[in-house]
Design a protein around this motif. Structure first.
Motif, short mmCIF file in Angstrom:
data_model
loop_
_atom_site.label_atom_id
_atom_site.label_comp_id
_atom_site.label_asym_id
_atom_site.label_seq_id
_atom_site.Cartn_x
_atom_site.Cartn_y
_atom_site.Cartn_z
N GLU A 8 0.83 -1.21 0.00
CA GLU A 8 0.00 0.00 0.00
C GLU A 8 0.87 1.26 0.00
N LEU A 9 1.95 1.23 0.80
CA LEU A 9 2.85 2.38 0.86
C LEU A 9 3.46 2.65 -0.51
N TRP A 10 3.90 1.61 -1.20
CA TRP A 10 4.56 1.79 -2.50
C TRP A 10 3.57 2.25 -3.57
N VAL A 11 2.31 1.84 -3.46
CA VAL A 11 1.29 2.33 -4.40
C VAL A 11 1.08 3.83 -4.20
N ILE A 12 1.00 4.25 -2.94
CA ILE A 12 0.83 5.67 -2.64
C ILE A 12 2.03 6.47 -3.16
N ILE A 13 3.23 5.93 -2.92
CA ILE A 13 4.45 6.60 -3.41
C ILE A 13 4.41 6.70 -4.93
N TYR A 14 3.97 5.63 -5.58
CA TYR A 14 3.90 5.65 -7.04
C TYR A 14 2.94 6.73 -7.53
N PHE A 245 -2.75 1.79 -9.96
CA PHE A 245 -1.80 2.57 -10.75
C PHE A 245 -2.52 3.36 -11.84
N ALA A 246 -3.60 2.79 -12.36
CA ALA A 246 -4.34 3.45 -13.44
C ALA A 246 -5.04 4.72 -12.97
N LEU A 247 -5.09 4.94 -11.65
CA LEU A 247 -5.70 6.16 -11.12
C LEU A 247 -4.93 7.42 -11.52
N THR A 248 -3.69 7.26 -11.97
CA THR A 248 -2.89 8.43 -12.37
C THR A 248 -3.59 9.22 -13.47
N SER A 249 -4.33 8.53 -14.34
CA SER A 249 -5.00 9.23 -15.43
C SER A 249 -6.09 10.17 -14.89
N ILE A 250 -6.86 9.69 -13.91
CA ILE A 250 -7.90 10.53 -13.31
C ILE A 250 -7.28 11.69 -12.54
N LEU A 251 -6.23 11.40 -11.78
CA LEU A 251 -5.58 12.44 -10.99
C LEU A 251 -4.98 13.53 -11.88
N ASN A 252 -4.32 13.11 -12.96
CA ASN A 252 -3.75 14.09 -13.88
C ASN A 252 -4.83 14.90 -14.60
N LEU A 275 -13.12 3.93 -17.80
CA LEU A 275 -13.15 2.76 -18.68
C LEU A 275 -11.83 2.00 -18.61
N ILE A 276 -10.73 2.75 -18.54
CA ILE A 276 -9.42 2.11 -18.46
C ILE A 276 -9.25 1.36 -17.15
N ILE A 277 -9.68 1.97 -16.05
CA ILE A 277 -9.59 1.29 -14.75
C ILE A 277 -10.42 0.02 -14.75
N LEU A 278 -11.63 0.09 -15.28
CA LEU A 278 -12.48 -1.11 -15.39
C LEU A 278 -11.80 -2.15 -16.28
#
Length: 285
Positions: A8-14, A245-252, A275-278
């Motif tokens: 979980e920590l490394w996902v947050i860092i990513y 990891f695919a959440l980066t698209s929404i965040l950006n 759609l990408i996350i799904l």
């Protein structure tokens, strides 16, 4: 330190480092003189920052010489991938690039079916279709599809990355993770320098054109991205880590909305990101 064994920590860092890299690179790229030289400089600086993370991971070296041969082959592909990625990032918005990045998963699925005779799984193909459809949605603007050269370059880089991943089967597990990161950016930097015939003088001139704080922040965050992505997959379940990891698209896309408000494109990007996350979830189950 036990906390370093938490996926979980490394996902947050990513996620944090990926956002920082995208936004700091967006500023740095405005001062770029040459794509190849910028790629080399980023790789060298990234390797430098990775040195400070060496003590965090256990030192180990493989005894099997074929691993070194495979690593050498993979770094050649990484050199091409890094070079193409930097150029694609130059011409694409961060959210668009992060969504296109998921195409590597689609390519890996089809490689598995074609070359490794993996079992046909309907859910995976549906997931792959959703990822492709989402990326087509990104290219749809003003009533028609607009595939510029940066879009195509990004697709090509993801194809090459998928090839590298099919060759590179858990090689990172055989090395100290920080040392592995150093190898996978410094060797490609050497290849790109030799191929582009870049002199030390030209690299210094390129480096002098950048705002140092944003450029070094880009390199440091890229270092964190590389370390955290591999470590998260080592510790966690692929079916959980990949969609996160695919959440980066929404965040950006959200950050870009506040930097440059465009309600129509924002909604389009959010739909594509969902759609990408799904699709990633279906692919990884």
């Amino acid at each position: 330190m036990k906390i370093l064994d938490s996926w979980e920590l490394w996902v947050i860092i990513y996620l944090i480092s990926a956002i920082i890299f995208s936004q700091s690179f967006r500023i740095s790229k405005r001062q770029m003189k040459n794509v190849g030289r910028m790629t080399v400089l980023l790789e060298i600086c990234t390797a430098f920052f990775a040195i400070f993370f060496l003590p965090l991971f256990r030192f180990t070296f493989p005894q099997d010489l074929t691993i070194y041969g495979t690593l050498f082959l993979v770094t050649i592909i990484y050199a091409a991938t890094d070079r193409l990625n930097i150029e694609a990032r130059y011409g694409l918005e961060p959210s668009t690039f992060s969504m296109l990045k998921q195409l590597s998963t689609v390519f890996m699925i089809f490689f598995g079916l074609l070359f490794f005779k993996e079992a046909f799984v309907f859910e995976k193909l549906v997931g792959a279709f959703l990822i492709v459809f989402a990326n087509l949605l990104l290219a749809f603007e003003r009533g028609k599809f607009q595939f510029n050269k940066y879009f195509i370059i990004s697709v090509l880089s993801n194809l090459l990355f998928a090839i590298a991943m099919m060759i590179n089967v858990n090689i990172s597990d055989s090395f100290n993770l920080a040392f592995y990161t150093i190898l996978t950016v410094s060797i490609p930097a050497l290849f790109i320098s030799l191929f582009g015939r870049y002199s030390m003088k030209s690299l210094k001139e390129e480096f002098s054109s950048y705002d140092k704080k944003y450029f070094l922040l880009s390199a440091f965050s890229w270092c964190l991205m590389l370390l955290s992505s591999v470590r998260a997959y080592q510790l966690g379940s692929v079916t959980v880590v990949a969609p996160l990891f695919a959440l980066t698209s929404i965040l950006n896309a959200t950050i870009e909305y506040f930097l440059n408000p465009n309600k129509n494109r924002f909604l389009q990007k959010i739909i594509a990101a969902l759609l990408i996350i799904l699709g990633v979830i279906l692919v990884k189950i």
